[in-house]
Design a protein around this motif. Structure first.
Motif, PDB file in Angstrom:
ATOM      1  N   GLN A   9      32.983  46.562  31.474  1.00 26.19           N
ATOM      2  CA  GLN A   9      33.559  45.489  32.032  1.00 26.19           C
ATOM      3  C   GLN A   9      32.214  44.546  32.016  1.00 26.19           C
ATOM      4  O   GLN A   9      32.528  43.220  32.219  1.00 26.19           O
ATOM      5  CB  GLN A   9      33.569  46.025  33.678  1.00 26.19           C
ATOM      6  CG  GLN A   9      32.670  46.720  34.190  1.00 26.19           C
ATOM      7  CD  GLN A   9      33.050  46.981  35.659  1.00 26.19           C
ATOM      8  OE1 GLN A   9      34.084  47.785  35.867  1.00 26.19           O
ATOM      9  NE2 GLN A   9      32.090  46.610  36.768  1.00 26.19           N
ATOM     10  N   ALA A  14      36.936  38.695  31.231  1.00 27.51           N
ATOM     11  CA  ALA A  14      37.721  38.489  32.403  1.00 27.51           C
ATOM     12  C   ALA A  14      38.976  37.975  32.024  1.00 27.51           C
ATOM     13  O   ALA A  14      39.820  37.499  33.084  1.00 27.51           O
ATOM     14  CB  ALA A  14      37.060  37.550  33.468  1.00 27.51           C
ATOM     15  N   ASP A  15      39.851  38.134  30.753  1.00 30.73           N
ATOM     16  CA  ASP A  15      40.970  37.735  30.653  1.00 30.73           C
ATOM     17  C   ASP A  15      42.115  38.821  31.000  1.00 30.73           C
ATOM     18  O   ASP A  15      42.112  39.753  30.310  1.00 30.73           O
ATOM     19  CB  ASP A  15      41.064  37.528  28.801  1.00 30.73           C
ATOM     20  CG  ASP A  15      42.443  36.951  28.673  1.00 30.73           C
ATOM     21  OD1 ASP A  15      43.519  37.209  29.393  1.00 30.73           O
ATOM     22  OD2 ASP A  15      42.663  36.544  27.621  1.00 30.73           O
ATOM     23  N   MET A  61      28.733  40.826  34.217  1.00 34.17           N
ATOM     24  CA  MET A  61      30.145  40.638  34.734  1.00 34.17           C
ATOM     25  C   MET A  61      30.565  42.083  35.468  1.00 34.17           C
ATOM     26  O   MET A  61      30.442  43.076  34.639  1.00 34.17           O
ATOM     27  CB  MET A  61      31.132  40.216  34.006  1.00 34.17           C
ATOM     28  CG  MET A  61      32.404  39.986  34.730  1.00 34.17           C
ATOM     29  SD  MET A  61      33.851  39.388  33.360  1.00 34.17           S
ATOM     30  CE  MET A  61      32.993  37.883  32.984  1.00 34.17           C
ATOM     31  N   HIS A  63      33.815  43.813  37.521  1.00 31.78           N
ATOM     32  CA  HIS A  63      34.962  43.526  38.312  1.00 31.78           C
ATOM     33  C   HIS A  63      35.016  44.477  39.484  1.00 31.78           C
ATOM     34  O   HIS A  63      34.734  45.665  39.441  1.00 31.78           O
ATOM     35  CB  HIS A  63      36.229  43.894  37.401  1.00 31.78           C
ATOM     36  CG  HIS A  63      36.502  42.850  36.170  1.00 31.78           C
ATOM     37  ND1 HIS A  63      36.851  41.619  36.492  1.00 31.78           N
ATOM     38  CD2 HIS A  63      36.007  42.916  34.804  1.00 31.78           C
ATOM     39  CE1 HIS A  63      36.988  41.250  35.143  1.00 31.78           C
ATOM     40  NE2 HIS A  63      36.221  41.938  34.174  1.00 31.78           N
ATOM     41  N   LEU A  68      40.535  45.984  41.195  1.00 31.35           N
ATOM     42  CA  LEU A  68      41.016  45.955  39.487  1.00 31.35           C
ATOM     43  C   LEU A  68      41.942  47.265  39.436  1.00 31.35           C
ATOM     44  O   LEU A  68      43.223  47.129  38.702  1.00 31.35           O
ATOM     45  CB  LEU A  68      39.817  46.412  38.870  1.00 31.35           C
ATOM     46  CG  LEU A  68      39.762  46.581  37.458  1.00 31.35           C
ATOM     47  CD1 LEU A  68      40.280  45.528  36.577  1.00 31.35           C
ATOM     48  CD2 LEU A  68      38.678  47.417  36.880  1.00 31.35           C
TER      49      LEU A  68
END
Length: 286
Positions: A9, A14-15, A61, A63, A68
């Motif tokens: 991650q 982040a797509d 980054m 998530h 998620l």
């Protein structure tokens, strides 16, 4: 040994389409579970008091794992989900119990809660939690979580948590497994006494052997020999393919029950190509 995948991650971006395609491909290859790390906040490494060598900062980054995994549960069928690790003591215990239960229900019992106490004091302070008591709080939280997951009404009067005849509804289909990660001796002892399994460090087994032996000894001391699992990781960025077989064999020999592959790459196809080569080498099947 069961083979899983570490969700990359901090690298994959982040797509949502890429994230969806990644987990569906891993499931299609037969991988057993997807493991994700956790940080709520990243700090500025140039701030006063920041210790050198910390692994992550605000550039990395992360998530949010409950959200998620709940999203991913809607378009997967077999792959399991595991936090590795959720920093439990900086969160409200009852809220974690509720969130974990909802995820387990939505995924059809595919969730395991891997927990740790973390290292980022900035994160604790920002979330209104005491960094200095995180170890003691974690032990109490494990007990509270298991009470909340197995009883309609709970009364608990602890050092950190107080519950007065209250409970979560719905309850999970079964108590959610709790795995523990960390490297200090007190963590190994805690894992041996309280966990369903230990999340060990990545890399060659020789580097981790003293900790693994200590963990199994503590589990035996607690009367839990043979009742706990052992999870490790293979990071493809740091381990050449020519060393994969030796690394896996070494962990199998010491008693590892699970290994998660942490692929690296620049685009989705590169991540998946590494997962496919690992599958071809070891016959991955969930």
């Amino acid at each position: 040994m069961k083979f899983g995948v570490v969700f990359p991650q901090t690298q994959i971006g982040a797509d949502p389409i890429v994230l969806r395609d990644f987990v569906q491909a891993a499931e299609g290859m037969g991988y057993h579970h997807l493991l994700a790390y956790d940080h709520v906040l990243g700090a500025n490494p140039e701030r006063l008091g920041w210790e050198a060598g910390r692994p992550y900062n605000y550039h990395d980054m992360f998530h949010e794992p409950f959200t998620l995994f709940s999203w991913m549960a809607g378009f997967t069928e077999t792959i399991g989900f595991m936090t590795g690790v959720l920093i439990l003591p900086q969160r409200q215990t009852a809220l974690v119990a509720k969130q974990a239960t909802q995820l387990d229900l939505l995924s059809g019992g595919r969730f395991r809660l891997g927990i740790g106490i973390g290292w980022n004091e900035v994160e604790y302070t920002s979330l209104g939690c005491d960094f200095s008591t995180r170890g003691a709080r974690c032990e109490e939280q494990i007990a509270v979580l298991r009470e909340l997951w197995t009883k309609e009404l709970v009364t608990y009067d602890g050092q950190f948590d107080q519950i007065d005849e209250a409970g979560i509804n719905p309850l999970p289909p079964q108590p959610i497994p709790i795995w523990i990660g960390g490297y200090a001796d007190v963590v190994l002892r805690r894992a041996g006494r309280l966990s369903d399994g230990y999340l060990a460090q990545e890399g060659p087994v020789e580097d981790a052997k003293p900790m693994i032996e200590a963990f199994f000894a503590y589990a035996e001391e607690a009367g839990r020999a043979g009742q706990v699992g052992l999870h490790t990781r293979l990071r493809t960025e740091h381990t050449p393919e020519s060393e994969w077989e030796a690394l896996v064999a070494g962990w199998q020999a010491i008693g590892a029950t699970e290994l998660a592959v942490y692929p690296h790459g620049e685009v989705l196809d590169e991540y998946l190509a590494r997962l496919q080569r690992f599958k071809d080498m070891f016959g991955v099947s969930n």
